[in-house]
Motif scaffolding. Sequence first.
Motif, PDB file in Angstrom:
ATOM      1  N   THR A 364      -1.738  11.442  -5.333  1.00  0.00           N
ATOM      2  CA  THR A 364      -3.617  12.164  -5.809  1.00  0.00           C
ATOM      3  C   THR A 364      -3.851  11.516  -6.772  1.00  0.00           C
ATOM      4  N   ILE A 365      -3.217  11.950  -7.371  1.00  0.00           N
ATOM      5  CA  ILE A 365      -3.066  11.519  -9.302  1.00  0.00           C
ATOM      6  C   ILE A 365      -3.059   9.490  -9.222  1.00  0.00           C
ATOM      7  N   ARG A 366      -4.025   9.205  -9.662  1.00  0.00           N
ATOM      8  CA  ARG A 366      -3.945   7.128  -9.812  1.00  0.00           C
ATOM      9  C   ARG A 366      -2.660   6.786 -10.363  1.00  0.00           C
ATOM     10  N   ARG A 367      -1.743   7.547 -11.680  1.00  0.00           N
ATOM     11  CA  ARG A 367      -1.088   7.115 -12.143  1.00  0.00           C
ATOM     12  C   ARG A 367       0.152   7.442 -11.333  1.00  0.00           C
ATOM     13  N   ASN A 368       0.568   8.381 -10.784  1.00  0.00           N
ATOM     14  CA  ASN A 368       1.697   8.676 -10.286  1.00  0.00           C
ATOM     15  C   ASN A 368       1.735   7.727  -9.396  1.00  0.00           C
ATOM     16  N   ARG A 369       0.129   7.663  -8.049  1.00  0.00           N
ATOM     17  CA  ARG A 369       0.627   6.532  -6.897  1.00  0.00           C
ATOM     18  C   ARG A 369       0.850   4.672  -7.600  1.00  0.00           C
ATOM     19  N   ASN A 370       0.669   4.403  -8.151  1.00  0.00           N
ATOM     20  CA  ASN A 370       0.460   3.459  -8.345  1.00  0.00           C
ATOM     21  C   ASN A 370       1.841   3.090  -9.084  1.00  0.00           C
ATOM     22  N   ALA A 371       2.907   4.278 -10.053  1.00  0.00           N
ATOM     23  CA  ALA A 371       3.675   4.267 -10.027  1.00  0.00           C
ATOM     24  C   ALA A 371       5.183   3.786  -9.418  1.00  0.00           C
ATOM     25  N   MET A 372       4.514   4.835  -7.985  1.00  0.00           N
ATOM     26  CA  MET A 372       5.457   4.657  -6.207  1.00  0.00           C
ATOM     27  C   MET A 372       4.709   3.473  -5.700  1.00  0.00           C
ATOM     28  N   VAL A 373       3.571   3.160  -5.486  1.00  0.00           N
ATOM     29  CA  VAL A 373       3.602   1.710  -5.698  1.00  0.00           C
ATOM     30  C   VAL A 373       4.803   1.062  -5.436  1.00  0.00           C
ATOM     31  N   ALA A 374       4.698   0.497  -7.178  1.00  0.00           N
ATOM     32  CA  ALA A 374       5.711  -0.723  -7.673  1.00  0.00           C
ATOM     33  C   ALA A 374       6.850  -0.676  -7.690  1.00  0.00           C
ATOM     34  N   SER A 375       7.405   1.082  -7.573  1.00  0.00           N
ATOM     35  CA  SER A 375       8.459   1.188  -7.397  1.00  0.00           C
ATOM     36  C   SER A 375       8.889   1.004  -5.585  1.00  0.00           C
ATOM     37  N   GLU A 376       8.282   1.848  -5.188  1.00  0.00           N
ATOM     38  CA  GLU A 376       8.331   1.145  -3.421  1.00  0.00           C
ATOM     39  C   GLU A 376       8.468  -0.220  -3.048  1.00  0.00           C
ATOM     40  N   ILE A 377       7.573  -0.910  -3.449  1.00  0.00           N
ATOM     41  CA  ILE A 377       7.936  -2.346  -3.721  1.00  0.00           C
ATOM     42  C   ILE A 377       9.140  -3.332  -3.883  1.00  0.00           C
ATOM     43  N   VAL A 378       9.643  -1.989  -5.359  1.00  0.00           N
ATOM     44  CA  VAL A 378      11.164  -3.314  -5.634  1.00  0.00           C
ATOM     45  C   VAL A 378      11.920  -2.225  -5.079  1.00  0.00           C
ATOM     46  N   MET A 379      11.919  -1.301  -4.387  1.00  0.00           N
ATOM     47  CA  MET A 379      13.042  -0.968  -4.137  1.00  0.00           C
ATOM     48  C   MET A 379      12.928  -1.284  -2.169  1.00  0.00           C
ATOM     49  N   PHE A 380      12.221  -1.980  -1.240  1.00  0.00           N
ATOM     50  CA  PHE A 380      12.169  -2.473  -0.705  1.00  0.00           C
ATOM     51  C   PHE A 380      12.640  -4.059  -0.322  1.00  0.00           C
ATOM     52  N   MET A 381      11.691  -4.173  -1.176  1.00  0.00           N
ATOM     53  CA  MET A 381      12.210  -5.835  -1.621  1.00  0.00           C
ATOM     54  C   MET A 381      14.110  -5.976  -1.904  1.00  0.00           C
ATOM     55  N   GLN A 382      14.855  -4.842  -2.900  1.00  0.00           N
ATOM     56  CA  GLN A 382      15.639  -5.478  -2.679  1.00  0.00           C
ATOM     57  C   GLN A 382      16.571  -5.919  -1.904  1.00  0.00           C
ATOM     58  N   GLN A 383      16.635  -4.141  -0.719  1.00  0.00           N
ATOM     59  CA  GLN A 383      16.965  -5.020   0.495  1.00  0.00           C
ATOM     60  C   GLN A 383      16.310  -6.070   1.307  1.00  0.00           C
ATOM     61  N   PHE A 384      15.034  -6.089   1.310  1.00  0.00           N
ATOM     62  CA  PHE A 384      14.033  -7.448   2.826  1.00  0.00           C
ATOM     63  C   PHE A 384      13.692  -8.762   2.053  1.00  0.00           C
ATOM     64  N   CYS A 385      15.030  -8.615   0.734  1.00  0.00           N
ATOM     65  CA  CYS A 385      15.198  -9.920   0.463  1.00  0.00           C
ATOM     66  C   CYS A 385      16.277 -10.125   1.560  1.00  0.00           C
ATOM     67  N   GLY A 386      16.923  -9.189   1.633  1.00  0.00           N
ATOM     68  CA  GLY A 386      18.296  -9.906   3.022  1.00  0.00           C
ATOM     69  C   GLY A 386      19.871 -10.176   1.721  1.00  0.00           C
ATOM     70  N   VAL A 387      19.739  -9.770   1.033  1.00  0.00           N
ATOM     71  CA  VAL A 387      21.302  -9.499  -0.125  1.00  0.00           C
ATOM     72  C   VAL A 387      21.809  -9.228   1.334  1.00  0.00           C
ATOM     73  N   ASN A 388      22.252  -8.170   1.285  1.00  0.00           N
ATOM     74  CA  ASN A 388      22.828  -7.318   1.840  1.00  0.00           C
ATOM     75  C   ASN A 388      23.517  -7.830   3.346  1.00  0.00           C
ATOM     76  N   VAL A 389      23.241  -8.365   3.991  1.00  0.00           N
ATOM     77  CA  VAL A 389      23.053  -8.697   5.340  1.00  0.00           C
ATOM     78  C   VAL A 389      24.118 -10.225   4.628  1.00  0.00           C
ATOM     79  N   ILE A 390      24.372 -10.568   3.845  1.00  0.00           N
ATOM     80  CA  ILE A 390      25.484 -11.213   3.636  1.00  0.00           C
ATOM     81  C   ILE A 390      26.868 -10.679   2.244  1.00  0.00           C
ATOM     82  N   ALA A 391      26.408  -9.658   1.875  1.00  0.00           N
ATOM     83  CA  ALA A 391      27.605  -8.431   1.560  1.00  0.00           C
ATOM     84  C   ALA A 391      28.181  -7.462   2.942  1.00  0.00           C
ATOM     85  N   TYR A 392      27.583  -7.196   3.972  1.00  0.00           N
ATOM     86  CA  TYR A 392      27.796  -7.403   4.553  1.00  0.00           C
ATOM     87  C   TYR A 392      28.502  -8.665   6.417  1.00  0.00           C
TER      88      TYR A 392
END
Length: 633
Positions: A364-392
């Motif tokens: 509900t607080i914009r400062r927190n919500r925007n931080a969450m959006v940015a954090s979730e993007i980089v965390m999601f993309m750490q996996q969906f960039c595909g690196v761990n299909v190569i690692a595993y």
Amino acid sequence: MAQEDKRGRSSSPGSQTEFAHHERPSTADYHGHNYSAKERLGASQRLANPLAGLSPERLGAMGEDYARLAGLTSEEDMRAFRLGAMIAGDQTQYDSIPDLTAREREVLVRETTHKWSNPRMLYWVIGMDETVVNGAQIFYKEVFGIGTDSERDTWLVGLVNGAPYLCCAVISCWLTDPMNRIFGRRGTIFISCLISALACFWQAFTNTWWHMFIARFFLGFGIGPKSATTPVFAAECSPPKLRGALVMQWQMWTAFGIMVGYIADLAFYFVPDHGIEQGLNWRLMMGSAMIPAVVVCLFAYVCPESPRWYLTKDRHRDAFASVCKLRFEKVQAARDLFYTHTLLQAEHQTMSTGAASRIKELFTIRRNRNAMVASEIVMFMQQFCGVNVIAYFSSEIFREAGYSNVSALAASLGFGVINWLFALPAFYTIDTFGRRNLLLTTFPLMALFMFFTGFSFWIPADSPAHIACIALGIYLFGMVYSPGEGPVPFTYSAEAYPLYIRPIGMSLATATTWFFNFVLAVTWPSMLTAFKPQGAFGWYGGWNIIGFFLVLLFVPETKEKTLEELDGVFDVPLRRQAAYGVRQAGYFWRRYVFRRSVEKPVLPSEEVMDGGYTREKEADSSIALDIQGPGHT
């Protein structure tokens, strides 16, 4: 000598003069006031420099009062805290403190000019992971009867491989906070590594696919808390100049552990069965992963506990003893402990403003919500960039390309070495080139190399270029992933949230990356069968393009920003951040492609400040929590 109460605090008359106002408010105080969003942000902003404006004399007196509070009343300790508090108020003006010795001045200057010059004990706080499932699955999926290309078997292979990450996402990551409160940082790491060691040993004795699934799911109870605690432990023990580099070492040592796992796969490949039912080599591969965990268990209590954790338990003596092991001089230790204590009191007040509704305020607080959006993007993309299909699954990928089993394991080892070596430059680039710039540079390259790898499978299999291009594409992908999407997500998430909501934000961030890690592991075998390698690699190549635009539009830069500046960075409407991304892309294209002289776009946070954000913060200062107490200037 001052008397101590049952919590180890001094009860001498002078001990209450400066720090009585630091006593934690009661739970009723926490929830009895309806704090506004401005009050919460105002309190958070005070954490940027809570000692600003205090005279050296006042700081010295506060340092001595804290020493009495902690029961550290020897002449040497009182001197250390008096001088340490004065240094904490002004980190560079050492010449204005005549009581410092030549040795103390040298150490204080050197920690700025030679940031890697620290006691060896400081470097014990970094952990390591290992993965061996990459090579072992070549054998156990055949032994367990799930090695065909049928839809059932491909899903079961993915489910078994992804079991630890499913546990991390739904259970173990959310146990991190209570485990840290009860057992401390060292205790949590010790218990997590003990669980990991036992689970790895258990994996070596499984005899069905569902038995392996259970053992690997149990492994997740070790991976989750360790992955969330180790970066925090490193950050809390590190000096400010080194904090960013030490936090990102979690990713670097994870890459090193993956490389060690590839070595174990290759080393045990030729081990004969020796009459062991269902084979011995893959059991040794799976069991060998317990060795790093056992090593960490043995040395977990060699390094000191986090001083900050001791302070949360009011164990000031132990906190000082701990930080003294991590610094060269007592003055350094006293400075850092005094400043940490001051920040911790401010943090308690900041967290108290939203203690009843922090999860709600994440959205509900914009400062927190925007931080969450940015954090979730980089965390999601750490996996969906595909690196761990190569690692595993790199061994399976190389086998699909025509490699023999041994050659596939050797090629996987090459990827592991590259993944680790190219993480090393991030020590420099993450704090100089910047988080956002690293991602915007590497995402297009990762997309290119994913497409290159997948399309190389169309080269005729009898051509030498077939295998060479596939290996080249995978290696080039590892080279650009390691300094970009490798270290950035954990570092970015750790600094994006304001302190009062950071534990929840980091739990969410860690659970996100492990959940999508599980998604990759469970879907890749079926995807490879359904889409063929060209389509499977193309799928993740496409996600890298999406990741580029998500970062461009919604992930602001956090490099070298103070807490106060980060409030301004994230308290910006997303549409304005997105508009800046579009302008930045246009600027880059006109400036560096068409070589035109154009004006660089203004950061959205600077636009907000020009439009009145500074005045709003000044208005907030009247309600910001004063951690310094009456009589301070």
